[in-house]
Design an enzyme around this catalytic site. Structure first.
Site, short mmCIF file in Angstrom:
data_model
loop_
_atom_site.label_atom_id
_atom_site.label_comp_id
_atom_site.label_asym_id
_atom_site.label_seq_id
_atom_site.Cartn_x
_atom_site.Cartn_y
_atom_site.Cartn_z
N GLU A 1 -1.82 7.21 -0.38
CA GLU A 1 -2.08 7.42 -1.92
C GLU A 1 -1.35 9.44 -2.17
O GLU A 1 -2.27 10.25 -3.19
CB GLU A 1 -3.23 8.45 -1.06
CG GLU A 1 -3.41 9.22 0.23
CD GLU A 1 -3.18 8.66 1.62
OE1 GLU A 1 -3.39 8.86 2.92
OE2 GLU A 1 -2.12 7.09 1.41
N LYS A 2 -0.06 9.99 -1.48
CA LYS A 2 0.09 11.55 -2.13
C LYS A 2 0.80 11.22 -3.47
O LYS A 2 0.84 12.07 -3.80
CB LYS A 2 0.26 11.84 -0.71
CG LYS A 2 -0.13 12.34 0.36
CD LYS A 2 0.15 12.90 1.66
CE LYS A 2 -0.54 13.16 2.71
NZ LYS A 2 -0.15 14.00 3.53
N CYS B 1 14.02 10.93 8.07
CA CYS B 1 15.32 9.56 8.43
C CYS B 1 16.04 9.64 7.99
O CYS B 1 17.24 9.04 7.94
CB CYS B 1 14.68 9.15 7.86
SG CYS B 1 14.16 8.15 6.81
N SER C 1 4.07 7.75 10.61
CA SER C 1 4.34 8.61 12.02
C SER C 1 3.51 7.80 12.83
O SER C 1 3.40 6.75 12.88
CB SER C 1 3.02 9.42 12.19
OG SER C 1 1.57 8.71 11.61
N LYS D 1 0.50 -1.36 -0.15
CA LYS D 1 0.35 -0.07 -0.42
C LYS D 1 0.99 0.84 0.64
O LYS D 1 0.72 1.47 0.62
CB LYS D 1 -0.37 0.41 1.05
CG LYS D 1 -2.20 1.08 1.20
CD LYS D 1 -2.75 1.62 2.11
CE LYS D 1 -1.14 2.88 3.10
NZ LYS D 1 -2.06 4.10 2.14
#
Length: 798
Positions: free
Chosen positions: A370-371, A475, A420, A367
């Site tokens: 979605e951005k 990161c 997150s 997955k």
């Protein structure tokens, strides 16, 4: 020409095509969507083709000596546009390259302005020829054609020209130019892009989702719609999981070297399409082309590591761990695994996940964010070309609903997550409660310590590159720097270098800092900076209100440097997805180490110094896993979750203990005496032959095929699948009964043998060997077997 006009006429995406016609059609259609028309300027069949922008001027004379020599106005339509692309034939494909990406005119607002829009297509030309030959007048021909196509722009003049060619016999496919733009450029860009709905990738095919909720992907520099991402339904998600589950058995048994070769092919394809992939990342995410290429370099490192997985997936072997028992361990895939990605690294994180998983033999359901799902979908195309079997990789889209589906599905064995902190904790709790493996990578703060003796130029270059240019990827970038001693000289030099950075759209050449992902991210960055200033920090460089010419609607935040930041401020505790560098001053190295160790989301720590003693002291004192010495943000692929740790996560260890013995030449288990349907007599020794004096005597006699007495339980291997012991029978008696010379009895069950009140006469040797007084050995072993697979018998058979 203004920059916003230039941006609306972007060049086509550099990529490869299977033939020349496909390349030409793609360039033409893409140009129409951007407000310009492409025409063939030069062509060498099967070698190359040059296409340029046609402004719609009059026909040029091919004889340059006869061309009219007169000056043209700068805005004249007859001036050629320098925009030009070239297609070249390579080994087995045509490659598209941009030769000149600049236009010198405004985009067309309506394609009817261009002369190409008045062309006939092939079908219309065929109809015109038939009607002309039938004697129909030209105006009646046009009326007939417009009945089927009301938007036809062709004029009677063009029809007369075509009629003349037909009568002269000059009408042929070779001379007929049929392509025409038939979409208005004013709405073409948005209309065409709005139709780009991202599909799911299930079972090796791109399947359009039936979901009714869509997330819109926009270019963060221009706010143009790039695509629409569906929210996958539960049925579609389950279809993806089942596709992965069905593909797992065959993929698991695919030789590891075959999987390795597919990864090598994928590496080659990524390198081939790196320009297109970089443009996708820049368009969806806002990264500069330079940073996008750096991401692709990390991709290739992941793929290269996957190609070496055969050397990392070895098990262990211990010979003769026990008496004639060898023990070894092997790593086996888990089954269906899933990955949930963040938006920072639109393709590198997915590769970290699914590439290692499938190379280990698992199947995968991914997955992406979605951005920005474009890079993941392009990778799916490349996996097909690399030969990955259908169902091994599946991609679905959506938001929180998909997260719940993944956590609750029992067919998913392991989940990888990057994102997150709160979402990571929620996924970890739900998935582990159902017995799944979970790796959740959440929160990331990287800090650097600058000692007074650090090399000035090298340190400043590293701080600017990692803290401001690479910002937006917490990161992999520095979020704060701690100066030991006086910080003011360092901060002044940082400001000077930061002001030289170019802030522009990610696709612009020479851009150092691109836009942030969305307006929401921009607003959050501005809030962090404002709260820090209100808490006592100083904004020695403030980029919140920057305006980029040509990108007035872009999500831009310029390089921002805050001084006097303390650990109690919110900006020190949370991730900032933008070019913001926090500066803190301390008196000693011990104070700097204390700040680093109290960071909740500590990911990496670096020190810049010329003292080896100081570096060693820092290395030992810091309680963080990634340590850099004169390196801004260290990242060791082979030890990360994309390396050895990933292989351990996506595989399970199976330990095997095996024992093989040679068949004995004598005794009841001799392979020569055992047949499928024949009872085997047992030779019963007399009481004088049974020796229970010592273990050594028992061992020596058991090696000769005799029965020996042994106290307690005896472990005898199962004979269920042993061909030497199939369908055989033999008479047995207890040791106490064997010692009586005057008692005879047929064989009793184990429970009866253990009864102290049961006495029967002992049978003679001839009676014992009678096939009518025997029971199956397999039945005896089955009745005598204890729960721990040991046999409680008063003797052993060797």
């Amino acid at each position: 020409m203004e920059d916003n006009q230039q941006d609306s006429m972007r060049p086509p995406l550099p990529q490869t095509f299977k033939d020349r016609e496909e390349l030409i059609n793609y360039v033409r259609d893409f140009g129409v969507s951007q407000g310009y028309v492409m025409t063939i300027r030069k062509s060498r069949k099967d070698i190359s083709v040059v296409l340029g922008c046609d402004r719609g001027g009059g026909r040029r004379s091919r004889n340059k000596s006869e061309a009219p020599k007169r000056k043209r106005k700068e805005s004249s339509r007859l001036i050629n546009c320098p925009f030009e692309v070239i297609g070249r034939k390579e080994v087995d494909a045509w490659e598209l390259h941009i030769r000149n990406g600049e236009h010198n005119h405004e985009p067309l607002k309506d394609m009817s302005e261009h002369r190409f829009s008045r062309r006939f297509n092939e079908e219309e030309a065929r109809q015109v020829k038939e009607m002309i030959e039938a004697g129909i007048k030209p105006r009646q021909v046009l009326e007939t054609l417009k009945q089927s196509n009301p938007q036809l722009q062709t004029t009677p003049r063009h029809l007369y020209n075509l009629k003349a060619k037909i009568r002269e016999g000059n009408f042929s496919e070779g001379s007929f130019k049929s392509w025409r733009p038939n979409v208005s450029a004013a709405g073409a860009s948005s209309d065409k892009i709005n139709e780009i709905k991202v599909s799911n990738f299930i079972g090796g095919k791109f399947v359009e989702s039936q979901g009714i909720i869509f997330d819109v992907v926009v270019n963060p520099a221009t706010q143009e719609v790039v695509s629409q991402v569906p929210s996958t339904t539960y049925e579609e998600f389950k279809a993806a999981v089942m596709s992965a589950k069905e593909a797992f058995p065959s993929w698991k048994n695919t030789p590891v070297f075959s999987r390795q070769r597919m990864m090598m092919k994928l590496q080659e394809l990524i390198h081939r399409d790196k320009e297109k992939l970089a443009l996708i990342i820049s368009t969806e995410q806002g990264k500069t082309i330079k940073n996008a290429h750096a991401d692709i370099l990390h991709w290739l490192e992941v793929v290269e590591h996957a190609c070496e997985i055969t050397a990392v997936q070895w098990g262990e072997f211990v010979a003769n761990a026990s008496n004639a028992i060898d023990t070894y361990s092997i790593r086996e895939p888990l089954g269906v695994c899933a990955g949930i990605c963040n938006s920072n690294f639109s393709a590198m994180v997915p590769l970290w996940m699914f590439l290692v998983a499938i190379t280990c033999g698992n199947t995968f359901v991914l997955k992406p964010s979605e951005k920005n799902p474009g890079a993941s979908m392009k990778l799916a195309e490349l996996t097909i070309e690399a030969g990955l079997p259908d169902g091994v990789l599946n991609i679905v889209h959506g938001g929180n609903d998909i997260l719940n589906y993944v956590c609750e599905d029992d067919d998913v064995k392991a989940i990888s997550y990057v994102g997150s902190y709160m979402d990571g904790m929620d996924i970890y709790a739900k998935a582990t409660a159902r017995g799944k493996r979970v790796e959740a990578n959440t929160g990331s703060k990287n800090q650097a310590v600058v000692m007074p003796d650090a090399c000035v130029d090298a340190t400043l270059d590293a701080l600017v590159a990692s803290g401001l240019v690479a910002a937006g990827d917490p990161c992999m970038s520095l979020s704060s720097v701690i100066f030991v001693g006086h910080a003011t000289p360092w901060e002044e030099e940082l400001v000077k270098r930061a002001k030289t950075l170019k802030v522009s759209g990610g696709t612009d050449a020479g851009a150092d800092v691109g836009p942030v992902l969305s307006k929401e991210v921009k607003d959050e960055i501005c809030r962090f900076v404002q709260r820090a200033v209100e808490s006592g920090a100083r904004a020695i460089l403030d980029g919140r209100n920057i305006m980029v010419p040509g990108y007035e609607d872009g999500n831009f935040v310029g390089p921002t440097i805050l001084s006097g930041v303390t650990t109690s401020m919110e900006c020190c505790k949370e991730d900032i997805f933008g070019p913001v560098l926090l500066c803190t001053q301390v008196n000693s190295l011990e104070d700097a180490v204390a700040i680093i160790n109290q960071q909740k989301f500590g990911n990496g720590a670096s020190i810049f110094t010329t003292s080896g003693i100081t570096a060693r002291k820092f290395q030992n004192a810091v309680e963080i896993g990634l340590i850099g010495i004169n390196v801004p943000v260290p990242f060791q692929l082979t030890e990360s979750f994309a390396g050895k740790a990933g292989i351990q996560f996506y595989t399970k260890v199976k330990i095997v203990a095996q024992q093989w013995r040679e068949p004995t030449s004598k005794g009841i288990l001799s392979s020569k005496n055992l047949t499928s349907n024949q009872a085997v007599p047992a030779t019963v020794p007399s009481s004088s032959d049974i020796d229970i004096s010592s273990d050594e005597t028992s061992d020596s006699k058991s090696s000769q095929g005799e029965m020996t007495y042994q106290e307690g339980p005896v472990n005898i291997p199962s004979t269920e699948n042993d061909p030497c012991c199939s369908a055989t029978s033999m008479p047995l008696a207890s040791t106490s009964e064997l010692s009586s010379p005057n008692k005879t009895t047929p064989l009793a069950s184990t429970s009866e043998l253990s009864s102290p009140n049961r006495t029967t006469p002992l049978a003679s040797t001839s009676e014992l060997s009678s096939p009518n007084r025997t029971t199956l050995l397999t039945e005896l072993l089955s009745e005598s077997r204890a729960p721990d697979n040991s046999l409680y018998l008063p003797f052993t058979v060797t």
